[in-house]
Design an enzyme around this catalytic site. Structure first.
Site, PDB file in Angstrom:
ATOM      1  N   CYS A 130       0.271   8.237   6.663  1.00 58.21           N
ATOM      2  CA  CYS A 130      -1.175   8.269   6.856  1.00 58.21           C
ATOM      3  C   CYS A 130      -1.563   7.337   8.003  1.00 58.21           C
ATOM      4  O   CYS A 130      -1.269   6.151   7.965  1.00 58.21           O
ATOM      5  CB  CYS A 130      -1.860   7.838   5.565  1.00 58.21           C
ATOM      6  N   CYS A 132      -4.533   6.365   8.915  1.00 56.57           N
ATOM      7  CA  CYS A 132      -5.826   5.716   8.730  1.00 56.57           C
ATOM      8  C   CYS A 132      -5.747   4.427   7.915  1.00 56.57           C
ATOM      9  O   CYS A 132      -6.771   3.907   7.503  1.00 56.57           O
ATOM     10  CB  CYS A 132      -6.790   6.694   8.051  1.00 56.57           C
ATOM     11  N   CYS A 149       1.866  11.892   4.206  1.00 56.97           N
ATOM     12  CA  CYS A 149       0.930  12.996   4.073  1.00 56.97           C
ATOM     13  C   CYS A 149       1.623  14.255   3.554  1.00 56.97           C
ATOM     14  O   CYS A 149       2.693  14.605   4.055  1.00 56.97           O
ATOM     15  CB  CYS A 149       0.277  13.267   5.431  1.00 56.97           C
ATOM     16  N   CYS A 151      -0.696  12.425   0.873  1.00 58.74           N
ATOM     17  CA  CYS A 151      -0.475  11.208   0.084  1.00 58.74           C
ATOM     18  C   CYS A 151      -0.672  11.494  -1.405  1.00 58.74           C
ATOM     19  O   CYS A 151      -1.192  12.552  -1.794  1.00 58.74           O
ATOM     20  CB  CYS A 151      -1.412  10.111   0.557  1.00 58.74           C
ATOM     21  N   CYS A 160      -8.686  12.556   0.173  1.00 59.90           N
ATOM     22  CA  CYS A 160      -8.056  12.267   1.461  1.00 59.90           C
ATOM     23  C   CYS A 160      -8.846  11.176   2.173  1.00 59.90           C
ATOM     24  O   CYS A 160      -9.974  11.413   2.620  1.00 59.90           O
ATOM     25  CB  CYS A 160      -7.983  13.528   2.332  1.00 59.90           C
TER      26      CYS A 160
END
Length: 191
Positions: A130, A132, A149, A151, A160
């Protein structure tokens, strides 16, 4: 008994006693060394290494790197994802959106940045971690698999964090489950 040399012993071993030989001026000059001077400046004699209490590397005579014991240290260069890896992550994202009955964000820029981030991590780490989140140790996170991902929160609860896969009732959800490679390139180029 210490293997360190006194400053006087070091100067004698380097041929520096009794004046300032021309080689020393070159080593102390303000301008950075180039060519053969650089090689000379980088090379340490075994006596110089002893002064610094480090073992010289074989052949080059450079000090060895500190030991990290049994801990494995991975050093990876920043790798831009290839068009192929971005395309793979694009196809994965479209397929997973259809399978999970989720939609991409109405702002294609968000979707594009997340897909590129997944492709970055896939190229760098070998798994689509991920993009982010902040990780202290990305390699450990990849091995654990929780934030790869899709996740665990996405798989279990359809949550998400990246806003890549949005439920239809989400205020930011668009109406599409597809994005083209050209749309991704265009959105990334505007950043």
């Amino acid at each position: 008994m210490s293997s360190r040399l006194s400053p006087e012993e070091w100067a004698r071993s380097e041929g520096l006693e009794g004046g300032n030989p021309s080689g020393l001026r070159r080593k102390l000059s303000i301008r950075p060394p180039r060519g053969p001077e650089l090689v000379e400046a980088m090379a340490l004699s075994s006596r110089t290494a002893a002064l610094h209490a480090v073992a010289p590397l074989p052949r080059l005579g450079l000090p060895s790197l500190p030991s990290y014991g049994s801990r494995r240290v991975n050093v990876r260069a920043k790798v831009e994802p290839s068009e192929k890896s971005v395309e793979i992550m694009r196809k994965f994202s479209e397929q997973y959106a259809r399978k999970s009955e989720t939609y991409f964000c109405m702002d294609k820029g968000v979707t594009s940045v997340v897909i590129k981030g997944l492709a970055d991590h896939k190229a760098m780490l070998g798994a689509p971690l991920c993009p982010c989140r902040h990780y202290d140790d990305k390699a450990a996170e990849v091995a654990q698999g929780f934030w790869n991902c899709p996740c665990v929160p996405m798989r279990e609860r359809k949550e998400c964090h990246c806003m890549l896969f949005l439920n239809p009732d989400n205020d930011f959800a668009g109406k599409e489950q597809s994005i083209t490679l050209e749309e991704i390139k265009e959105a990334i180029s505007q950043i």
